[in-house]
Design a protein around this motif. Sequence first.
Motif, PDB file in Angstrom:
ATOM      1  N   UNK A  74       0.831  -1.183   0.000  1.00  0.00           N
ATOM      2  CA  UNK A  74       0.000   0.000   0.000  1.00  0.00           C
ATOM      3  C   UNK A  74       0.876   1.246   0.000  1.00  0.00           C
ATOM      4  N   UNK A  75       1.945   1.176   0.786  1.00  0.00           N
ATOM      5  CA  UNK A  75       2.865   2.331   0.837  1.00  0.00           C
ATOM      6  C   UNK A  75       3.539   2.504  -0.519  1.00  0.00           C
ATOM      7  N   UNK A  76       3.889   1.371  -1.140  1.00  0.00           N
ATOM      8  CA  UNK A  76       4.550   1.434  -2.430  1.00  0.00           C
ATOM      9  C   UNK A  76       3.589   2.015  -3.461  1.00  0.00           C
ATOM     10  N   UNK A  77       2.338   1.582  -3.400  1.00  0.00           N
ATOM     11  CA  UNK A  77       1.339   2.112  -4.313  1.00  0.00           C
ATOM     12  C   UNK A  77       1.166   3.611  -4.100  1.00  0.00           C
ATOM     13  N   UNK A  78       1.118   3.989  -2.869  1.00  0.00           N
ATOM     14  CA  UNK A  78       0.941   5.415  -2.556  1.00  0.00           C
ATOM     15  C   UNK A  78       2.147   6.201  -3.009  1.00  0.00           C
ATOM     16  N   UNK A  79       3.285   5.582  -2.844  1.00  0.00           N
ATOM     17  CA  UNK A  79       4.494   6.293  -3.302  1.00  0.00           C
ATOM     18  C   UNK A  79       4.464   6.460  -4.806  1.00  0.00           C
ATOM     19  N   UNK A  80       4.038   5.425  -5.526  1.00  0.00           N
ATOM     20  CA  UNK A  80       3.972   5.481  -6.980  1.00  0.00           C
ATOM     21  C   UNK A  80       2.946   6.545  -7.390  1.00  0.00           C
ATOM     22  N   UNK A  81       1.799   6.513  -6.711  1.00  0.00           N
ATOM     23  CA  UNK A  81       0.770   7.512  -7.011  1.00  0.00           C
ATOM     24  C   UNK A  81       1.311   8.922  -6.725  1.00  0.00           C
ATOM     25  N   UNK A  82       1.976   9.007  -5.568  1.00  0.00           N
ATOM     26  CA  UNK A  82       2.535  10.310  -5.193  1.00  0.00           C
ATOM     27  C   UNK A  82       3.538  10.760  -6.250  1.00  0.00           C
ATOM     28  N   UNK A  83       4.409   9.874  -6.643  1.00  0.00           N
ATOM     29  CA  UNK A  83       5.439  10.208  -7.632  1.00  0.00           C
ATOM     30  C   UNK A  83       4.771  10.551  -8.961  1.00  0.00           C
ATOM     31  N   UNK A  84       3.762   9.796  -9.329  1.00  0.00           N
ATOM     32  CA  UNK A  84       3.118  10.077 -10.604  1.00  0.00           C
ATOM     33  C   UNK A  84       2.371  11.412 -10.552  1.00  0.00           C
TER      34      UNK A  84
END
Length: 195
Positions: free
Chosen positions: A8-18
């Motif tokens: 979930x954190x990785x997904x959020x990080x990816x979303x955040x980065x995107x």
Amino acid sequence: YNEELANSMAEMEVKYESVKKQKELEISILENKLQEKQLDSEKSKSLKLKLLLLISSILALLSFWLFRNSLKSKLLLTEKNKELDINLKQNSLLLKEIHHRVKNNLQTVSSLLNLQTRASNNDVVKEAILDGQGRLKSISLLHQKLYQQDTLERIDMGEYIEDMGEYILKNFNYKNKKIDLVIEDINISLDLDTA
């Protein structure tokens, strides 16, 4: 649980980065648009400045051309005025010479008539000569009035009639007859041909 949290954190990080990259991309696009507007504004200013310089150059050339033509016109006008002044002086001199010659010729004819009067014993001849002298005197007086005028357009007939009346009384022995010359206010001026 940790694994789910990590995903979930990785997904959020990816979303955040995107989202962060998308925002950076939007900012970059806005900065490019701003730079394009500034570039267009500078081009517009440069074009306006060039146009202003062109118009100023055209106005300067037009002003110079008008000034040059005005100067030429002034010089031509001055030259023409000088020529007219010279012609006017020459005409005035010729007119004075003509008046002088006419006056001398009238005086010569009058003197010849006087000599003829003295030479003649016939009263009829003397009277005819005196009549001719009177006519000659009227012409002479008219010429004198004309010569004394500033213009040749009109002649003051009041003065002419007064002078002619005095001449008639003086030269035709009317003094002894107690004739008074009364001239009412004559304010008549005639053109040359009528006079």
